[in-house]
Design an enzyme around this catalytic site. Structure first.
Site, PDB file in Angstrom:
ATOM      1  N   GLU A  89       9.078  -4.921  -6.109  1.00  0.00           N
ATOM      2  CA  GLU A  89       8.074  -5.753  -5.444  1.00  0.00           C
ATOM      3  C   GLU A  89       8.462  -7.224  -5.564  1.00  0.00           C
ATOM      4  O   GLU A  89       8.747  -7.705  -6.663  1.00  0.00           O
ATOM      5  CB  GLU A  89       6.688  -5.526  -6.051  1.00  0.00           C
ATOM      6  CG  GLU A  89       5.631  -6.538  -5.675  1.00  0.00           C
ATOM      7  CD  GLU A  89       5.474  -6.732  -4.174  1.00  0.00           C
ATOM      8  OE1 GLU A  89       5.294  -7.880  -3.745  1.00  0.00           O
ATOM      9  OE2 GLU A  89       5.543  -5.726  -3.425  1.00  0.00           O
ATOM     10  N   ALA A  90       8.448  -7.914  -4.436  1.00  0.00           N
ATOM     11  CA  ALA A  90       8.873  -9.318  -4.433  1.00  0.00           C
ATOM     12  C   ALA A  90       7.856 -10.247  -5.067  1.00  0.00           C
ATOM     13  O   ALA A  90       8.210 -11.323  -5.557  1.00  0.00           O
ATOM     14  CB  ALA A  90       9.144  -9.766  -2.995  1.00  0.00           C
TER      15      ALA A  90
ATOM     16  N   SER B 115       0.823  -1.210   0.000  1.00  0.00           N
ATOM     17  CA  SER B 115       0.000   0.000   0.000  1.00  0.00           C
ATOM     18  C   SER B 115       0.855   1.257   0.000  1.00  0.00           C
ATOM     19  O   SER B 115       0.664   2.158  -0.818  1.00  0.00           O
ATOM     20  CB  SER B 115      -0.939  -0.009   1.211  1.00  0.00           C
ATOM     21  OG  SER B 115      -1.851  -1.083   1.129  1.00  0.00           O
ATOM     22  N   ALA B 116       1.810   1.336   0.927  1.00  0.00           N
ATOM     23  CA  ALA B 116       2.644   2.532   1.016  1.00  0.00           C
ATOM     24  C   ALA B 116       3.520   2.697  -0.210  1.00  0.00           C
ATOM     25  O   ALA B 116       3.691   3.800  -0.737  1.00  0.00           O
ATOM     26  CB  ALA B 116       3.499   2.479   2.281  1.00  0.00           C
TER      27      ALA B 116
ATOM     28  N   HIS C 149      -2.626  -6.280  11.781  1.00  0.00           N
ATOM     29  CA  HIS C 149      -2.265  -4.860  11.862  1.00  0.00           C
ATOM     30  C   HIS C 149      -0.856  -4.680  12.421  1.00  0.00           C
ATOM     31  O   HIS C 149      -0.638  -4.005  13.428  1.00  0.00           O
ATOM     32  CB  HIS C 149      -3.281  -4.111  12.725  1.00  0.00           C
ATOM     33  CG  HIS C 149      -4.671  -4.142  12.182  1.00  0.00           C
ATOM     34  ND1 HIS C 149      -5.775  -3.774  12.919  1.00  0.00           N
ATOM     35  CD2 HIS C 149      -5.137  -4.492  10.956  1.00  0.00           C
ATOM     36  CE1 HIS C 149      -6.863  -3.912  12.179  1.00  0.00           C
ATOM     37  NE2 HIS C 149      -6.502  -4.349  10.982  1.00  0.00           N
TER      38      HIS C 149
END
Length: 556
Positions: free
Chosen positions: A47-48, A26-27, A472
């Site tokens: 991105e993995a 997201s970030a 979270h």
């Protein structure tokens, strides 16, 4: 925007970029897009996992739970602990472009305004609610239009259910009967009470709710920008630190089942302005520690040569605990699952709470339990659940690096504080009170797990057997001004130049909400802070390079 599958060949021949954003969750999606809005700045996003474009399993909102534990999930788990009945609790984390924002429940909440005021009061200056509100608004396109608290026209579409499921509608009726407020908008002046869920999703012409992932919202509209490159299926192995500055990243293809040679097949990508870590609260501290940045004794014990002593790396780990197991037998089969399988939530105060609600509950249009409790209580057939959790947990855990290969110990320290255990015990009776209201009278036959009100000892045992994660994860590279802080309020890693962190790991104290909205707001503000610090400011929208957008694809 160029994409590649991690083979170190791409449409762009560049191996040097102004900014390298490590982690396409997201970030990372927000940061890469916002930094690339300056056409003079070249941006690489690593991105993995694979691209999430065109994956129906991700886009269909009602199917999100089936993604957990699958090929788009990293498969992490918490260390077993006596306080949680010695269970290893899975922690779903997205291994795909969009990160956890591509596999989560799409819940969009900000919590209480004082959550952020406490950040500022604790040393994270500039992160109070009033300062952060413009970034919450900037990110969203609220279905009812702009208000004092809500934004319109932003990248992420935010909606409520056009046709709430009966178990969701019953929550609102039941909460009102118990004297709690029914909120028109839980992201406005107050978050205390019951409300229909806010989703980062959009209802299509067919009436089906579909996920609006951060990658879909922020990256796909930038598909034609020549200054934005994305490498999917590409893992960051270590940061390149030269003369006290982050100069680049060593990368390799992401290991897949049956793959060979990944450990030696590496390349170095260099950054002129700097590197931004957006791998999340588990993998950001891991990469820092693998790069020699962390607690010196722990690094040496793991076989890592220390470069910079920052004892706060991996410390201050926080997550909201929830209870799986508050299930009810239905009087008759209900409608098919719609929306995200939930649709309504409730925030209220325990006996020990201050002016902020600390307990939270959400509905589940089916079973919500772990295998052991399902077997113990016979939770099968036509059931639904209303499951509580603690949004102001006080127990603090940690992440430790165990070896130079990157193996981690992840300990949330659930229920270490008596106040956390007490609040969750109290929440069980609240769920039974709610189920006994007229709102649920026509739906529920009887409680299943627990099957009745429990005495104190029974309730404690039930909490320990059913405590689980809200997913979270946060706090492991917290921002602030004290020695325990890993980054400054400007999100710069202390003691190094050209290195920033802008994800859930910088959160100093977990807010009373799901974390997607706060993380996106953090990234929105971070883009401005990082551009200012580097001297490469975002351009106005009118000057952004224009090209015919095309959905990015990655060769897999």
């Amino acid at each position: 925007m160029n994409t590649t599958n991690g083979t170190f060949t791409s449409n762009s021949s560049d191996t040097v970029y102004d900014f390298i954003v490590v982690g396409g969750g997201s970030a990372g999606c927000v940061l890469a897009r916002r930094l690339a809005e300056n056409p003079e700045a070249s941006v690489l996003l690593l991105e993995a996992g694979p691209d999430d474009a065109g994956l129906d399993a991700i886009s269909t909102a009602s199917g999100w739970a089936g993604l957990l534990g699958g090929s788009y999930d990293w498969g992490y788990s918490y260390d077993p602990a006596p306080a949680a009945a010695n269970r290893s609790i899975p922690i779903p984390r997205g291994k795909v472009l969009g990160g956890s924002g591509s596999i989560n429940a799409m819940l969009w909440y900000r919590g209480h305004r004082d959550d952020y005021n406490r950040w500022a009061a604790g040393g994270a200056t500039g992160w109070d609610y009033e300062s952060l509100l413009p970034y919450f608004k900037k990110s969203e396109d609220w279905q009812y239009g702009e208000t004092e608290y809500r934004g319109a026209g932003g990248p992420l579409r935010i909606e409520t259910s056009p046709d709430p499921h009966p178990v969701a509608a019953a929550l609102l009726t039941g909460a009102a009967e118990l004297g709690l407020s029914v909120l028109e908008d839980a992201n406005a002046a107050s978050n205390e009470g019951a409300a229909l869920a806010n989703f980062n999703a959009a209802t299509g012409p067919d009436g089906i709710l579909r996920r609006v992932s951060p990658s879909a919202a922020y990256l796909r509209p930038a598909a034609g920008w020549p200054n934005l490159c994305i490498r999917t299926n590409t893992s960051a192995r270590r940061l390149v630190i030269e003369r006290g500055r982050a100069a680049g990243v060593i990368i390799s293809p992401t290991a897949t089942p049956g793959s060979r040679g990944n450990s030696s097949d590496t390349a170095t990508i260099r950054a002129r302005a700097g590197v931004v870590l957006t791998l999340g609260a588990i993998d950001t501290p891991r990469l820092l520690m693998l790069s020699g940045i962390g607690d010196t004794p722990q690094l040496r014990a793991a076989g890592i040569e220390p470069l910079l002593h920052l004892p706060g790396v991996g410390a201050n780990f926080q997550d909201h605990p929830l209870l799986m197991g508050v299930n009810f037998r239905l009087r008759a089969p209900l409608d098919p699952i719609r929306d995200n399988g939930g649709g309504a939530m409730l925030n209220w105060r325990s006996q020990s709470a201050d002016h902020r609600p600390d307990l939270h509950a959400f509905v589940v249009q089916g079973r919500h339990t772990n295998p052991a409790l399902a077997k113990q209580y016979g939770v099968d057939g036509d059931v639904c659940a209303v499951s509580p959790g603690l949004m102001r947990s006080q127990s603090i855990g940690s992440i430790r690096l165990l070896d130079a290969a990157g193996k981690l110990s992840i300990d949330p320290n659930y229920l270490a504080e008596q106040a956390d255990l007490d609040a969750l015990v109290e929440s069980l009776d609240w769920m039974l009170d709610l189920a006994a209201t007229s709102g649920y009278a026509g739906l529920l036959e009887r409680p299943l797990s627990p099957p009745r009100r429990l005495d104190r000892a029974e309730a404690v045992a039930f909490v320990r057997a059913s405590v689980d994660t809200f997913f979270h994860c946060s706090g492991t590279a917290k921002m602030g001004a004290d020695e325990a802080s890993v980054v400054t309020p400007e999100l710069a890693v202390r003691g190094l130049e050209g290195l920033w962190v802008a994800d859930a790991s910088v959160i100093p104290e977990i807010p009373t909400c799901n974390l997607q909205a706060p993380v996106v707001a953090i990234a929105e503000r971070a883009a401005e802070l990082i551009a200012t610090a580097s001297g490469i400011r975002p351009a106005s929208a009118a000057s952004i390079a224009t090209a015919t957008p095309a959905t990015p694809t990655a060769t897999r």
